[in-house]
Design an enzyme around this catalytic site. Structure first.
Site, PDB file in Angstrom:
ATOM      1  N   HIS A   1     -15.817 -26.130  68.699  1.00  0.00           N
ATOM      2  CA  HIS A   1     -15.499 -25.642  67.356  1.00  0.00           C
ATOM      3  C   HIS A   1     -16.629 -25.923  66.364  1.00  0.00           C
ATOM      4  CE1 HIS A   1     -11.163 -24.693  67.858  1.00  0.00           C
ATOM      5  NE2 HIS A   1     -11.200 -25.642  68.777  1.00  0.00           N
TER       6      HIS A   1
ATOM      7  N   GLU B   1     -16.976 -24.687  63.499  1.00  0.00           N
ATOM      8  CA  GLU B   1     -16.433 -24.692  62.136  1.00  0.00           C
ATOM      9  C   GLU B   1     -15.883 -26.061  61.739  1.00  0.00           C
ATOM     10  OE1 GLU B   1     -14.850 -23.644  64.710  1.00  0.00           O
ATOM     11  OE2 GLU B   1     -12.661 -23.752  64.496  1.00  0.00           O
TER      12      GLU B   1
ATOM     13  N   CYS C   1     -12.546 -21.086  71.016  1.00  0.00           N
ATOM     14  CA  CYS C   1     -11.427 -21.768  71.674  1.00  0.00           C
ATOM     15  C   CYS C   1     -10.375 -20.739  72.115  1.00  0.00           C
ATOM     16  CB  CYS C   1     -10.857 -22.832  70.746  1.00  0.00           C
ATOM     17  SG  CYS C   1      -9.822 -24.025  71.609  1.00  0.00           S
TER      18      CYS C   1
END
Ligand SMILES: Nc1ncnc2c1ncn2[C@@H]1O[C@H](COP(=O)(O)OP(=O)(O)OP(=O)(O)O)[C@@H](O)[C@H]1O
Ligand SMILES: [Mg+2]
Lengths: 330, 224
Positions: free
Chosen positions: B195, B197, B87
């Site tokens: 993302h 994660e 990002c």
């Protein structure tokens, strides 16, 4: 020579009354050694003063640097040490150009006019560099008729001399010094470009203290007024810090805009807002950035190149953006 | 495995990344402040996490890209080290010219925060080896400036050299060629807007990102 300086004096090319000129490793450059000797009236009057060469060297370097910063081409390259400076080696045009803001000296003698008259606009005179003839005054017609210089060269010298006058006059008045008159020499490089050459110092200019009207130049020597070295010291003392004091403040107005063809979502959103307000005539909207930077810089040129660096380094992403800027002194 | 997670002023996904690496592959993840001049010498992977570095002022990632630490990140990448920008980290990598392209405001002009279907274009990279080629995974996105942009010629070259690793199935932000993530030519620097994660545990709403981290750990082990 400065320690570690790669420039070497190879051979003495010329020894004049005020300077020795040396050849260097680089055939386009020369080294000036400013001497401690003082001469006047075409060397009929002579003396030496220890420390005078240092002062004329430093003062000359400062004036030439100042002019260069203001866009005047000069032969000055860099200061090497107290008595030496590196200059471009030029073919000297055999004319001395004198600019006068106030009547004095040979002008008054020759024409019988009063001393101390303000000359507006300033006078520009040409003298033939010829010691045997005592450097006689010549007219532009003489110059043309005998080929001392070409017409464009004469015009260029005149234009540059007046610009030099303007710059030095403005600079010196801030230092409490009246620029009465001065002499310039010009030289050409191999491509025929003209540069201000030789020296600009109390040896070649008349400086009057604005309040006391005291002479701060070679007239002290010519007229045996005494304190010659002290006067030269005084000039140096007043101008030595110019690099700091002269750096001006500038404002850059920078426009950053998206390159043609790069989608501008903000512009698109603004466009549709304008439409909904009834501004049907709008064809296109592109939104950019306006960045205003104030900075101090020794010259406009310098400021411009720093702003360019800033744009390339951070302010602009050249993949998607373009920029333009305007610079003004404030 | 040693992971160095760089924190810029305004980073906010740094701890998510650290946690994901710890959870998925028991990695040792260290936080590195952007003002540091060097990375820990035993670093295997550098991550530039998401967030809003410098408030997204000037251009997203522009100022972070000039941080002191970025010089050693560039050197680390030069030596072949694995660098990941997620990002805002992707913004930073493009601004630092470690990856080609730029990320413009979303075509919709809106901030988009939702789960997204992402197609794995290549599974022969250190980042995707545990995925199937052309597999669709769900990774969330949360950004305002995610429209991947590159001029036509460079875009063609990018595609031809196989640098596109992730592609949106539905292109939520108007990215050219629906590009969601790319690597450099050498294949060791990755930037992606989604993302991974944020999807490493059922409690987070998915586990699609687990293999991203496990794959990296496997890669590093095999390279040792
Ligand atoms: N850039 C330059 N390149 C080559 N010669 C130069 C340059 N600038 C000045 N000169 C010349 O170098 C000499 C400098 O020495 P100095 O000023 O001591 O000479 P001078 O005794 O005044 O004699 P002159 O009558 O030749 O000027 C002068 O002849 C001057 O014209
Ligand atoms: Mg002379």
């Amino acid at each position: 020579m400065c320690e570690g300086d790669e420039m070497n004096k190879i051979k003495l090319i010329y020894e004049g009354k005020a300077k020795k000129v040396y050849e260097t490793d680089d055939s386009t450059l020369a080294i000036f050694e400013y001497k401690d000797s003082l001469t006047a009236f075409n060397a009929q009057k002579k003396d030496t003063m220890q420390g005078k060469g240092r002062l004329t060297n430093l003062i000359s370097a400062t004036f030439l640097k100042l002019l260069q910063d203001k866009g005047i081409p000069t032969h000055f390259v860099k200061l090497l040490d107290d008595n030496h400076q590196l200059v471009k080696r030029l073919k000297i045009i055999p004319l001395e150009v004198v600019v006068r803001n106030t009547s004095t000296g040979s002008l008054c003698k020759r024409l019988g006019v009063e001393e101390g008259l303000d000359l507006v606009p300033p006078l520009v005179e040409f003298y033939l560099k010829n010691d045997e003839l005592g450097d006689p005054l010549v007219t532009e017609d003489h110059i043309r008729a005998f080929g001392f210089a070409s017409k464009p060269q004469v015009e260029k010298m005149k234009e540059l001399s007046l610009k030099v006058n303007e710059i030095l006059h403005k600079f010196l008045s801030k230092k409490g010094i009246k620029l009465v008159d001065f002499k310039l020499e010009f030289g050409m490089d191999d491509e025929g470009n003209i540069f201000v050459a030789d020296e600009i110092s109390p040896d070649t200019c008349r400086f009057w203290d604005m309040t006391s009207k005291e002479r701060l130049d070679k007239d002290r020597f010519r007229k045996d007024l005494g304190n010659v070295l002290e006067a030269y010291e005084e000039i140096w003392r007043r101008i030595a810090d110019w690099e700091k004091s002269c750096s001006a403040e500038y404002r850059a107005n920078i426009l950053v805009y998206l390159k043609e063809g790069v989608l501008d979502t903000q512009g698109k959103a603004v466009l549709s807002s304008l439409y909904s307000l009834g501004y049907d005539e709008v064809k296109n909207v592109r939104v950019g950035k306006y960045i205003k930077i104030t900075l101090t810089s020794p010259s406009q040129e310098d400021a411009a190149s720093r702003i360019k660096e800033m744009c390339e380094d951070l302010l602009v992403n050249d993949l998607i953006e373009e920029y333009s800027f305007e610079l003004e002194e404030i | 495995m040693k992971v160095s997670v760089v924190i810029f002023p305004g980073s906010n996904c740094d701890r998510d990344v650290k946690w994901a690496f710890e959870l998925c592959c028991n990695a040792d993840a260290e936080m590195i402040w952007h003002a540091e001049k060097s990375l820990p010498s035993d670093t295997d992977i550098v991550v530039l996490p998401g967030g809003f570095s410098y408030g997204d002022y000037l251009r997203c990632g522009a100022m972070a890209a000039k941080s002191p630490i970025m010089k050693s990140v560039a050197e680390f990448a030069q030596r072949g080290g694995l660098v990941i920008g997620i990002c805002n980290g992707f913004h930073i990598l493009t601004e630092a010219k470690l990856l080609p392209g730029a990320l413009l405001p979303n075509a919709s002009t809106k901030f988009i925060c939702r789960s997204c279907q992402i197609k794995i274009e290549r599974n022969d990279t250190p980042f995707t080896q545990l995925y199937e080629k052309n597999e669709i995974v769900n990774f969330p996105i949360a950004h305002h400036d995610g429209l991947f942009y590159l001029d036509d010629d460079s875009l063609t070259k990018l595609e031809e050299s196989g640098c596109v690793v992730f592609r949106y199935a539905d292109n939520p932000n108007g990215s050219l060629k629906a590009i969601a993530g790319i690597t450099n030519k050498e294949g060791n620097v990755l930037g992606l807007m989604p993302h991974p994660e944020r999807v490493v545990h059922p409690l987070l709403g998915g586990e699609g990102g687990v293999r991203f981290f496990k794959g990296l750990s496997k890669w590093v082990k095999e390279m040792r």
